[in-house]
Write an enzyme that holds these catalytic residues in place. Structure first.
Site, PDB file in Angstrom:
ATOM      1  N   ASN A 155      22.659  38.781  23.872  1.00 50.08           N
ATOM      2  CA  ASN A 155      23.610  38.415  22.809  1.00 50.08           C
ATOM      3  C   ASN A 155      23.177  38.830  21.401  1.00 50.08           C
ATOM      4  OD1 ASN A 155      21.686  36.393  22.672  1.00 50.08           O
ATOM      5  ND2 ASN A 155      23.163  34.847  22.041  1.00 50.08           N
ATOM      6  N   LYS A 178      10.678  43.209  28.238  1.00 49.90           N
ATOM      7  CA  LYS A 178      11.706  43.311  29.286  1.00 49.90           C
ATOM      8  C   LYS A 178      13.012  42.783  28.686  1.00 49.90           C
ATOM      9  CE  LYS A 178      14.368  41.631  32.452  1.00 49.90           C
ATOM     10  NZ  LYS A 178      15.723  42.120  32.302  1.00 49.90           N
ATOM     11  N   GLY A 231      16.940  32.794  26.339  1.00 47.35           N
ATOM     12  CA  GLY A 231      17.966  32.955  27.374  1.00 47.35           C
ATOM     13  C   GLY A 231      18.444  31.604  27.855  1.00 47.35           C
ATOM     14  N   SER A 232      18.819  31.558  29.122  1.00 47.56           N
ATOM     15  CA  SER A 232      19.409  30.327  29.661  1.00 47.56           C
ATOM     16  C   SER A 232      18.340  29.296  30.020  1.00 47.56           C
ATOM     17  CB  SER A 232      20.226  30.678  30.900  1.00 47.56           C
ATOM     18  OG  SER A 232      19.363  31.225  31.878  1.00 47.56           O
ATOM     19  N   ASN A 233      18.768  28.054  30.160  1.00 44.61           N
ATOM     20  CA  ASN A 233      17.824  26.987  30.502  1.00 44.61           C
ATOM     21  C   ASN A 233      17.239  27.159  31.888  1.00 44.61           C
ATOM     22  OD1 ASN A 233      19.362  25.853  28.202  1.00 44.61           O
ATOM     23  ND2 ASN A 233      17.979  24.149  28.588  1.00 44.61           N
ATOM     24  N   VAL A 235      16.664  29.867  33.694  1.00 44.45           N
ATOM     25  CA  VAL A 235      15.619  30.903  33.751  1.00 44.45           C
ATOM     26  C   VAL A 235      14.422  30.476  32.897  1.00 44.45           C
ATOM     27  CG1 VAL A 235      15.051  33.304  33.249  1.00 44.45           C
ATOM     28  CG2 VAL A 235      17.260  32.759  34.239  1.00 44.45           C
ATOM     29  N   GLY A 236      14.679  29.900  31.743  1.00 43.42           N
ATOM     30  CA  GLY A 236      13.588  29.465  30.864  1.00 43.42           C
ATOM     31  C   GLY A 236      12.641  28.509  31.571  1.00 43.42           C
ATOM     32  N   GLU A 253      13.429  29.677  23.901  1.00 48.57           N
ATOM     33  CA  GLU A 253      14.610  29.334  23.100  1.00 48.57           C
ATOM     34  C   GLU A 253      15.793  29.441  24.030  1.00 48.57           C
ATOM     35  OE1 GLU A 253      14.755  27.995  20.289  1.00 48.57           O
ATOM     36  OE2 GLU A 253      12.681  28.329  19.664  1.00 48.57           O
ATOM     37  N   CYS A 287      23.818  31.254  20.536  1.00 46.21           N
ATOM     38  CA  CYS A 287      23.264  29.969  20.973  1.00 46.21           C
ATOM     39  C   CYS A 287      23.526  28.892  19.934  1.00 46.21           C
ATOM     40  CB  CYS A 287      21.787  30.114  21.267  1.00 46.21           C
ATOM     41  SG  CYS A 287      20.925  30.905  19.942  1.00 46.21           S
ATOM     42  N   GLN A 334      30.223  36.995  32.419  1.00 45.39           N
ATOM     43  CA  GLN A 334      30.370  36.128  31.258  1.00 45.39           C
ATOM     44  C   GLN A 334      31.839  35.703  31.112  1.00 45.39           C
ATOM     45  OE1 GLN A 334      27.775  35.095  29.785  1.00 45.39           O
ATOM     46  NE2 GLN A 334      28.756  34.004  28.110  1.00 45.39           N
ATOM     47  N   GLU A 387      27.164  24.165  28.003  1.00 47.32           N
ATOM     48  CA  GLU A 387      27.271  25.316  27.104  1.00 47.32           C
ATOM     49  C   GLU A 387      28.267  26.313  27.688  1.00 47.32           C
ATOM     50  OE1 GLU A 387      24.001  28.207  26.906  1.00 47.32           O
ATOM     51  OE2 GLU A 387      24.185  28.040  24.740  1.00 47.32           O
TER      52      GLU A 387
HETATM   53  P1  NAP Z   1      19.417  34.695  31.118  1.00 48.80           P
HETATM   54  O1  NAP Z   1      20.191  35.012  32.321  1.00 48.80           O
HETATM   55  O2  NAP Z   1      18.522  33.516  31.120  1.00 48.80           O
HETATM   56  O3  NAP Z   1      18.597  36.011  30.759  1.00 48.80           O
HETATM   57  C1  NAP Z   1      17.674  36.088  29.715  1.00 48.80           C
HETATM   58  C2  NAP Z   1      16.606  37.086  30.080  1.00 48.80           C
HETATM   59  O4  NAP Z   1      15.844  36.605  31.188  1.00 48.80           O
HETATM   60  C3  NAP Z   1      17.149  38.442  30.515  1.00 48.80           C
HETATM   61  O5  NAP Z   1      16.293  39.445  30.065  1.00 48.80           O
HETATM   62  C4  NAP Z   1      17.103  38.338  32.035  1.00 48.80           C
HETATM   63  O6  NAP Z   1      17.065  39.574  32.691  1.00 48.80           O
HETATM   64  C5  NAP Z   1      15.807  37.579  32.205  1.00 48.80           C
HETATM   65  N1  NAP Z   1      15.644  36.937  33.511  1.00 48.80           N
HETATM   66  C6  NAP Z   1      16.581  36.689  34.466  1.00 48.80           C
HETATM   67  N2  NAP Z   1      16.010  36.086  35.534  1.00 48.80           N
HETATM   68  C7  NAP Z   1      14.699  35.946  35.263  1.00 48.80           C
HETATM   69  C8  NAP Z   1      13.589  35.371  35.954  1.00 48.80           C
HETATM   70  N3  NAP Z   1      13.702  34.840  37.175  1.00 48.80           N
HETATM   71  N4  NAP Z   1      12.376  35.371  35.349  1.00 48.80           N
HETATM   72  C9  NAP Z   1      12.224  35.880  34.125  1.00 48.80           C
HETATM   73  N5  NAP Z   1      13.222  36.456  33.427  1.00 48.80           N
HETATM   74  C10 NAP Z   1      14.456  36.484  33.976  1.00 48.80           C
HETATM   75  O7  NAP Z   1      20.341  34.491  29.856  1.00 48.80           O
HETATM   76  P2  NAP Z   1      21.503  35.454  29.398  1.00 48.80           P
HETATM   77  O8  NAP Z   1      22.641  35.211  30.306  1.00 48.80           O
HETATM   78  O9  NAP Z   1      21.008  36.840  29.297  1.00 48.80           O
HETATM   79  O10 NAP Z   1      21.748  34.915  27.914  1.00 48.80           O
HETATM   80  C11 NAP Z   1      22.606  33.831  27.610  1.00 48.80           C
HETATM   81  C12 NAP Z   1      21.819  32.537  27.385  1.00 48.80           C
HETATM   82  O11 NAP Z   1      20.825  32.716  26.385  1.00 48.80           O
HETATM   83  C13 NAP Z   1      22.665  31.410  26.880  1.00 48.80           C
HETATM   84  O12 NAP Z   1      22.425  30.262  27.641  1.00 48.80           O
HETATM   85  C14 NAP Z   1      22.219  31.193  25.428  1.00 48.80           C
HETATM   86  O13 NAP Z   1      22.330  29.923  24.938  1.00 48.80           O
HETATM   87  C15 NAP Z   1      20.818  31.623  25.475  1.00 48.80           C
HETATM   88  N6  NAP Z   1      20.380  32.066  24.147  1.00 48.80           N
HETATM   89  C16 NAP Z   1      19.574  31.257  23.405  1.00 48.80           C
HETATM   90  C17 NAP Z   1      19.130  31.621  22.140  1.00 48.80           C
HETATM   91  C18 NAP Z   1      18.231  30.737  21.330  1.00 48.80           C
HETATM   92  O14 NAP Z   1      17.543  31.221  20.466  1.00 48.80           O
HETATM   93  N7  NAP Z   1      18.188  29.447  21.581  1.00 48.80           N
HETATM   94  C19 NAP Z   1      19.517  32.862  21.629  1.00 48.80           C
HETATM   95  C20 NAP Z   1      20.333  33.677  22.398  1.00 48.80           C
HETATM   96  C21 NAP Z   1      20.739  33.274  23.661  1.00 48.80           C
HETATM   97  P3  NAP Z   1      18.430  40.214  33.304  1.00 48.80           P
HETATM   98  O15 NAP Z   1      19.283  40.543  32.146  1.00 48.80           O
HETATM   99  O16 NAP Z   1      17.947  41.410  34.019  1.00 48.80           O
HETATM  100  O17 NAP Z   1      19.052  39.174  34.191  1.00 48.80           O
END
Ligand code: NAP
Ligand code: MG
Length: 490
Positions: A155, A178, A231-233, A235-236, A253, A287, A334, A387
């Protein structure tokens, strides 16, 4: 060459190279599902192994370069990025749909972040403490953590990687990055700027690939000493569990469910403008996006009217069109998620005031959802709790500041919150009682400045903060040094 026939390569040890897997991931334009923007490497664990090994080896070189010199590399990167702002913004708009004005703004923000941290190479890296032994010198010295793994979302494909990489590098760490699969090309363009700035080979490495393979592998790797994730909770939490197993530092985050409160004394025009911007800007894919509006019942009808009028003026379309306010959602997945939440809202009895339907005509080819606003939403409804990450806003009534804050805090998230009021006492009550890391008075929930700490409370983060001086905590570790003068015999 970063690309071979529209296939973007990995960057390891100062060279662009394909993955050993021989396979790639296609990157689509979410404004037009038929357009393939390019392909990135679907790397395997051997590729990752090579990148981590070289980052580990290069650490010895990089940490021994003075921080002032390291800062010069960052300055150079900033200049190159600035020159290429249009080119990088263009690819980011094609990859994830955000309007060009915003992606360009993001590149320039990246430039500002790089310049901020470049200067950090000339600032304090430790302290002098009083010692109980009067002749001793007792000092602390900040040192790098080691190899840092960076995992970023789609994003903010430019600003987020840069606000992780710039502090990691200035404090002497080496990197394996990555990016999100949806924005691997933008990532390659950013890394090209670092490369062209002359960073020694092996300091900055890019490995594209599936999160479940490369993200997971990076989190599990025993030679990665710190991992920074946005990223998402779900995965985090996985990243944190993996990091804990081998004693790595981690920072997360994650999501938000950001509320605004509109009191009866607020400037309603201003509040409505920033509520709509907060909810709809960047198609709600921030986010920090505004998701819940708690409105004082005495001004509810008037506020609703202004909000709906402002939302009706927003133009949705291709991010390259000059007069468009926001683009498509970033991917089919999405869009399905967001549409699913809208359906859930209707099913659970909320009233749809505008939006909701998918867009027809020219826009049918992309993942477009218009500004969508609900009322008659209760706290227990899914759209008030989870969310959504789309252009969806829920309006709710409150009758006191206490009730508003209680409802605003009634969530597992704690990233950002805003109040619109001209009453200083209410503003102070809000500052004291709201449970979020970012607190806005008469401002939009979104938005952060690079020199200020950024992060959330509760489930929105690992309680760590990014950016500004806060980044130093994460990207350094510390030595406490005692220097004892040997008594002279003379
Ligand atoms: P995501 O699915 O959690 O992906 C984030 C990153 O993690 C991507 O690079 C993803 O790779 C990677 N990933 C996926 N599975 C993994 C695993 N098992 N182990 C380690 N890394 C892995 O999140 P998203 O859908 O890309 O982003 C949207 C989310 O991010 C929303 O929930 C949003 O709130 C959050 N966000 C938070 C902030 C903040 O600062 N608080 C800022 C921006 C976004 P792939 O792309 O290859 O799946
Ligand atoms: Mg994902």
């Amino acid at each position: 060459m970063l690309t071979n026939n529209n296939e973007y390569l990995n960057f390891v040890n100062g060279k662009w190279q394909p993955s050993r897997s021989g396979s790639t991931i296609e990157v689509f334009n979410p404004a037009n599902r038929d357009e393939v923007v390019g392909r990135v490497q679907a790397s395997n664990l051997e590729d990752l192994e090579e990148a981590v090994a070289i980052a580990k080896e290069t650490l010895q070189i990089w940490k021994n370069i003075s921080s002032v010199d390291r800062g010069n590399f960052l300055h150079k990167t900033a200049d190159i990025l600035e020159e290429r702002a249009d080119e990088i913004a263009e690819i980011a708009t094609k990859e994830m749909g955000k309007i060009f004005r915003d992606t360009k703004g993001e590149v320039l923000r990246g430039v500002a972040i790089l310049r901020y941290y470049a200067q950090e190479g000339m600032r304090q890296m430790g302290e002098v403490l009083p010692s109980s032994h009067k002749s001793n010198l007792l000092i602390t010295k900040r040192v790098p953590v080691g190899v840092v793994g960076i995992i970023s979302p789609w994003n903010f494909p430019i600003a987020i990687p840069i606000w992780k990489m710039a502090p990691a590098l200035i404090y002497g760490n080496t990197i394996v990055f990555k990016p999100a699969s949806e924005t691997g090309i933008t990532a390659a363009k950013i890394i090209q700027a670092f490369h062209d700035a002359g960073f020694p080979a092996g300091v900055v490495n890019l490995v594209n690939g599936r999160g479940s393979v490369i993200g997971q592998g990076l989190s599990d790797h025993p030679d990665v000493q710190a991992i920074s994730f946005t990223g998402s909770n779900s995965v985090g939490n996985q990243v944190a569990a993996s990091a804990l197993k081998h004693g790595a530092k981690f920072q997360l985050e994650m999501g938000g469910k950001n509320p605004v409160i509109i009191m009866d004394d607020a400037d309603l025009e201003h509040a409505a403008e920033l509520t709509v911007q907060g909810a709809m800007k960047q198609t709600g894919q921030r986010c920090t996006a505004t998701s819940r509006a708690y409105i004082h019942e005495s001004i509810y009808d008037e506020f609703k009217k202004i909000v709906l009028q402002k939302a009706s003026l927003l133009k949705v379309g291709n991010g390259f069109d000059q007069n468009v306010d926001f683009g498509p959602l970033a991917s089919k997945q999405q869009m399905n998620t967001v549409v699913g939440y809208i359906e859930k809202g209707l099913e659970e009895g909320a009233t749809l005031l505008c939006g909701g339907e998918s867009l027809k005509g020219d826009l049918e080819k992309g993942y477009f959802v218009p500004p969508t606003i609900f009322e008659n939403v209760t706290q227990d409804m899914t759209i008030a709790k989870e969310e959504i990450f789309g252009p969806v806003l829920a309006l709710m009534k409150i009758n006191s500041i206490e009730e508003a804050i209680e409802m605003a805090n009634d969530t597992k998230y704690g990233l950002s919150a805003s109040i619109f009021t001209n009453d200083i006492t209410r503003a102070f009550t809000f500052i004291n009682d709201i449970e979020t890391g970012l607190v806005q008075i008469n401002g939009e929930t979104g938005g952060a400045e690079p020199q200020a700490p950024f992060g959330g409370m509760k489930d929105s983060s690992s309680q760590s903060r990014e950016q500004g001086q806060a980044a130093k905590e994460f990207y350094t570790t510390m030595k406490t040094i005692t220097i004892t003068p040997v008594p002279s015999n003379g």
